[in-house]
Design a protein around this motif. Structure first.
Motif, PDB file in Angstrom:
ATOM      1  N   SER A   1     -14.932  33.706  15.563  1.00  0.00           N
ATOM      2  CA  SER A   1     -16.107  33.249  14.811  1.00  0.00           C
ATOM      3  C   SER A   1     -17.246  34.261  14.906  1.00  0.00           C
ATOM      4  O   SER A   1     -18.000  34.454  13.957  1.00  0.00           O
ATOM      5  CB  SER A   1     -16.549  31.857  15.269  1.00  0.00           C
ATOM      6  OG  SER A   1     -17.074  31.945  16.575  1.00  0.00           O
ATOM      7  N   GLN A   2     -17.343  34.972  16.029  1.00  0.00           N
ATOM      8  CA  GLN A   2     -18.425  35.962  16.167  1.00  0.00           C
ATOM      9  C   GLN A   2     -18.148  37.216  15.328  1.00  0.00           C
ATOM     10  O   GLN A   2     -19.074  37.823  14.809  1.00  0.00           O
ATOM     11  CB  GLN A   2     -18.593  36.333  17.639  1.00  0.00           C
ATOM     12  CG  GLN A   2     -19.261  35.214  18.438  1.00  0.00           C
ATOM     13  CD  GLN A   2     -20.781  35.328  18.422  1.00  0.00           C
ATOM     14  OE1 GLN A   2     -21.338  36.349  18.768  1.00  0.00           O
ATOM     15  NE2 GLN A   2     -21.454  34.267  18.018  1.00  0.00           N
ATOM     16  N   ILE A   3     -16.880  37.590  15.190  1.00  0.00           N
ATOM     17  CA  ILE A   3     -16.559  38.726  14.305  1.00  0.00           C
ATOM     18  C   ILE A   3     -17.013  38.361  12.886  1.00  0.00           C
ATOM     19  O   ILE A   3     -17.676  39.138  12.206  1.00  0.00           O
ATOM     20  CB  ILE A   3     -15.052  39.071  14.351  1.00  0.00           C
ATOM     21  CG1 ILE A   3     -14.699  39.691  15.713  1.00  0.00           C
ATOM     22  CG2 ILE A   3     -14.674  40.037  13.218  1.00  0.00           C
ATOM     23  CD1 ILE A   3     -13.215  39.957  15.954  1.00  0.00           C
ATOM     24  N   ASP A   4     -16.718  37.125  12.474  1.00  0.00           N
ATOM     25  CA  ASP A   4     -17.111  36.679  11.131  1.00  0.00           C
ATOM     26  C   ASP A   4     -18.623  36.562  10.986  1.00  0.00           C
ATOM     27  O   ASP A   4     -19.180  36.848   9.934  1.00  0.00           O
ATOM     28  CB  ASP A   4     -16.477  35.314  10.818  1.00  0.00           C
ATOM     29  CG  ASP A   4     -14.975  35.428  10.640  1.00  0.00           C
ATOM     30  OD1 ASP A   4     -14.481  36.564  10.540  1.00  0.00           O
ATOM     31  OD2 ASP A   4     -14.304  34.376  10.623  1.00  0.00           O
ATOM     32  N   LEU A   5     -19.285  36.124  12.058  1.00  0.00           N
ATOM     33  CA  LEU A   5     -20.743  35.939  11.993  1.00  0.00           C
ATOM     34  C   LEU A   5     -21.469  37.273  11.832  1.00  0.00           C
ATOM     35  O   LEU A   5     -22.384  37.404  11.027  1.00  0.00           O
ATOM     36  CB  LEU A   5     -21.226  35.246  13.283  1.00  0.00           C
ATOM     37  CG  LEU A   5     -22.731  35.098  13.438  1.00  0.00           C
ATOM     38  CD1 LEU A   5     -23.223  33.904  12.634  1.00  0.00           C
ATOM     39  CD2 LEU A   5     -23.126  34.925  14.899  1.00  0.00           C
TER      40      LEU A   5
ATOM     41  N   GLY B   1     -20.487  52.651  23.245  1.00  0.00           N
ATOM     42  CA  GLY B   1     -20.817  51.242  23.027  1.00  0.00           C
ATOM     43  C   GLY B   1     -19.786  50.257  23.537  1.00  0.00           C
ATOM     44  O   GLY B   1     -19.724  49.125  23.076  1.00  0.00           O
ATOM     45  N   GLY B   2     -18.958  50.668  24.478  1.00  0.00           N
ATOM     46  CA  GLY B   2     -17.955  49.752  25.041  1.00  0.00           C
ATOM     47  C   GLY B   2     -16.561  50.012  24.501  1.00  0.00           C
ATOM     48  O   GLY B   2     -15.573  49.478  25.014  1.00  0.00           O
ATOM     49  N   THR B   3     -16.459  50.865  23.479  1.00  0.00           N
ATOM     50  CA  THR B   3     -15.150  51.037  22.835  1.00  0.00           C
ATOM     51  C   THR B   3     -14.204  51.926  23.660  1.00  0.00           C
ATOM     52  O   THR B   3     -12.987  51.830  23.499  1.00  0.00           O
ATOM     53  CB  THR B   3     -15.290  51.591  21.398  1.00  0.00           C
ATOM     54  OG1 THR B   3     -15.953  52.863  21.456  1.00  0.00           O
ATOM     55  CG2 THR B   3     -16.092  50.658  20.520  1.00  0.00           C
ATOM     56  N   ILE B   4     -14.754  52.745  24.548  1.00  0.00           N
ATOM     57  CA  ILE B   4     -13.879  53.570  25.403  1.00  0.00           C
ATOM     58  C   ILE B   4     -13.157  52.668  26.417  1.00  0.00           C
ATOM     59  O   ILE B   4     -11.942  52.754  26.596  1.00  0.00           O
ATOM     60  CB  ILE B   4     -14.700  54.684  26.102  1.00  0.00           C
ATOM     61  CG1 ILE B   4     -15.119  55.722  25.046  1.00  0.00           C
ATOM     62  CG2 ILE B   4     -13.907  55.340  27.238  1.00  0.00           C
ATOM     63  CD1 ILE B   4     -16.004  56.836  25.553  1.00  0.00           C
TER      64      ILE B   4
ATOM     65  N   ASP C   1      -7.187  46.964  18.174  1.00  0.00           N
ATOM     66  CA  ASP C   1      -7.558  45.791  17.392  1.00  0.00           C
ATOM     67  C   ASP C   1      -8.160  44.775  18.368  1.00  0.00           C
ATOM     68  O   ASP C   1      -7.481  44.358  19.325  1.00  0.00           O
ATOM     69  CB  ASP C   1      -6.306  45.224  16.698  1.00  0.00           C
ATOM     70  CG  ASP C   1      -6.648  44.057  15.784  1.00  0.00           C
ATOM     71  OD1 ASP C   1      -6.339  44.161  14.587  1.00  0.00           O
ATOM     72  OD2 ASP C   1      -7.224  43.048  16.263  1.00  0.00           O
ATOM     73  N   ALA C   2      -9.410  44.403  18.121  1.00  0.00           N
ATOM     74  CA  ALA C   2     -10.143  43.558  19.090  1.00  0.00           C
ATOM     75  C   ALA C   2      -9.453  42.212  19.326  1.00  0.00           C
ATOM     76  O   ALA C   2      -9.577  41.624  20.406  1.00  0.00           O
ATOM     77  CB  ALA C   2     -11.575  43.333  18.610  1.00  0.00           C
ATOM     78  N   ILE C   3      -8.729  41.716  18.344  1.00  0.00           N
ATOM     79  CA  ILE C   3      -8.040  40.429  18.505  1.00  0.00           C
ATOM     80  C   ILE C   3      -6.586  40.649  18.939  1.00  0.00           C
ATOM     81  O   ILE C   3      -6.149  40.145  19.971  1.00  0.00           O
ATOM     82  CB  ILE C   3      -8.092  39.596  17.203  1.00  0.00           C
ATOM     83  CG1 ILE C   3      -9.539  39.199  16.894  1.00  0.00           C
ATOM     84  CG2 ILE C   3      -7.196  38.363  17.317  1.00  0.00           C
ATOM     85  CD1 ILE C   3      -9.725  38.402  15.622  1.00  0.00           C
TER      86      ILE C   3
ATOM     87  N   THR D   1     -18.657  42.864  17.615  1.00  0.00           N
ATOM     88  CA  THR D   1     -19.416  43.642  16.622  1.00  0.00           C
ATOM     89  C   THR D   1     -18.760  44.991  16.333  1.00  0.00           C
ATOM     90  O   THR D   1     -18.857  45.505  15.223  1.00  0.00           O
ATOM     91  CB  THR D   1     -20.877  43.861  17.076  1.00  0.00           C
ATOM     92  OG1 THR D   1     -20.881  44.492  18.364  1.00  0.00           O
ATOM     93  CG2 THR D   1     -21.634  42.552  17.154  1.00  0.00           C
ATOM     94  N   ALA D   2     -18.066  45.563  17.329  1.00  0.00           N
ATOM     95  CA  ALA D   2     -17.452  46.892  17.140  1.00  0.00           C
ATOM     96  C   ALA D   2     -16.502  46.955  15.935  1.00  0.00           C
ATOM     97  O   ALA D   2     -16.505  47.954  15.207  1.00  0.00           O
ATOM     98  CB  ALA D   2     -16.744  47.329  18.426  1.00  0.00           C
ATOM     99  N   PRO D   3     -15.679  45.907  15.693  1.00  0.00           N
ATOM    100  CA  PRO D   3     -14.765  46.015  14.548  1.00  0.00           C
ATOM    101  C   PRO D   3     -15.488  46.240  13.212  1.00  0.00           C
ATOM    102  O   PRO D   3     -14.901  46.811  12.290  1.00  0.00           O
ATOM    103  CB  PRO D   3     -14.025  44.670  14.547  1.00  0.00           C
ATOM    104  CG  PRO D   3     -14.100  44.208  15.959  1.00  0.00           C
ATOM    105  CD  PRO D   3     -15.435  44.679  16.465  1.00  0.00           C
ATOM    106  N   THR D   4     -16.732  45.794  13.082  1.00  0.00           N
ATOM    107  CA  THR D   4     -17.468  46.063  11.846  1.00  0.00           C
ATOM    108  C   THR D   4     -18.271  47.354  11.957  1.00  0.00           C
ATOM    109  O   THR D   4     -18.390  48.102  10.986  1.00  0.00           O
ATOM    110  CB  THR D   4     -18.427  44.895  11.511  1.00  0.00           C
ATOM    111  OG1 THR D   4     -17.700  43.679  11.569  1.00  0.00           O
ATOM    112  CG2 THR D   4     -19.032  45.045  10.127  1.00  0.00           C
TER     113      THR D   4
END
Ligand code: ASP
Length: 325
Positions: A308-312, A71-74, A109-111, A98-101
């Motif tokens: 904001s998208q991670i939170d959404l 899903g893009g995480t590699i 870490d995505a951020i 979305t991956a972090p959730t």
């Protein structure tokens, strides 16, 4: 001991002096742009348009490295671990938020592991099926999937991909689960859809427009609240009986954390040239998309969007109860 410490400090001081010089000259060799999905797919399409323009601006080749899977995480892991010298960049979409959730653990870490460069383009998605699939329209598709859930197959690019997210929203809206078939990207998924090996999927217009217009696959809906001008006859998912359904895939360009500021500034400037490029605009428009404004092609805009998208998405994903290890 004292001498070793002095030598260490001197080395550090020299490195600090060396950075601005290296950053000043940047780029002096080819740049790798990691794309976390297969070649020939929709994320790849956006990446290659941007890469070509950036190659011209930066006067060095920008070479796409398709590191698909999971899903893009590699690809994200590869980019996070790359040398932060400006010679590795990373283009990802909504899946970075979305991956972090979705994943219980991620090796990055995505951020914190990335320097944002800027937003790139927004791309609508389409719900499409293999040629000759029984349902005639979105309402029939919903009824068909509900009553054939044990045999229907849905292709996606793995947990964390946009195609996964769209499928998750669709399945949770109609409260039905079907068998999903993950690929390294939706380019190979599209091949199987065309060949009838899978029944349906949801994918960006950058991958589906040509096949829809050529009558090679069936289009049931666009995922955005408004119809897409390049596909005027395809109704929205909302028109098709899914109230509130609204999904567009935003894309962002990143560098590994620690990439020097002067380097980031040069990449930002090159990205801003790309999003203004009339040829890129026209090409994206044909594919139902558009590049962002120059004001959005900035580190600040991407930093805010990602947070904001991670939170959404976190509560929506948690409610759907979909997780991967
Ligand atoms: N469309 C894919 C996704 O679902 C990614 C790709 O192959 O570009 O995220």
């Amino acid at each position: 001991m004292v001498r070793t410490a002095t030598r260490f400090i001197t080395t550090l001081a020299l490195a600090a002096l060396a950075w601005p010089a290296a950053a000043q000259d940047y780029p002096t060799k080819a740049i790798t742009l990691v794309v976390p999905f297969a070649a020939g797919g929709p994320t790849d399409a956006v990446a290659r348009m941007i890469a070509q323009s950036m190659s011209t601006t930066l006067k060095q080749p920008v070479l796409v490295d398709n590191s698909g899977g999971a899903g893009g995480t590699i690809g994200a892991t590869k980019a996070a671990r790359a040398n932060p010298d400006g010679y590795t960049l990373f283009l990802h979409h909504i899946g970075h938020a979305t991956a972090p959730t979705l994943y219980r653990t991620l090796p990055y870490d995505a951020i914190k592991d990335f320097e944002p460069i800027g937003l790139v383009a927004d791309v609508p998605m389409t719900i499409v099926s293999k040629p000759g699939w029984a349902p005639k329209d979105m309402k029939e598709l919903i009824a068909y999937v509900k009553s054939n859930k044990d045999k229907v197959t849905y292709g996606n690019a793995g947990i964390g991909s946009a195609s996964h997210l769209c499928g998750m929203l669709l399945m949770s809206a109609i409260q039905t689960d079907v068998t999903t078939v993950p690929y390294k990207g939706t380019a190979p998924a599209m091949n199987d859809l065309l060949g009838g090996q899978i029944d349906f999927m949801c994918d960006q217009t950058t991958n589906t427009t040509g096949q829809i217009k050529g009558g090679k696959i069936k289009a049931y809906a666009v995922t955005t609240a408004k119809r897409v001008p390049s596909l005027p006859n395809v109704p929205t998912a909302q028109e098709g009986g899914l109230p509130g359904f609204d999904l567009a895939v935003w894309h962002g360009l990143y560098a590994p954390k620690g990439t020097p500021k002067p380097v980031i500034d040069k990449v930002v400037a090159a990205l801003q040239v790309a999003v203004k490029d009339p040829q890129i605009k026209a090409r994206l428009e044909d594919l139902g998309s558009e590049p962002v404004s120059v004001a959005e092609a900035t580190p600040d805009a991407l930093r805010k969007k990602l947070a904001s998208q991670i939170d959404l998405w976190a509560p929506i994903i948690k409610k759907a109860g979909v997780y991967a290890d």
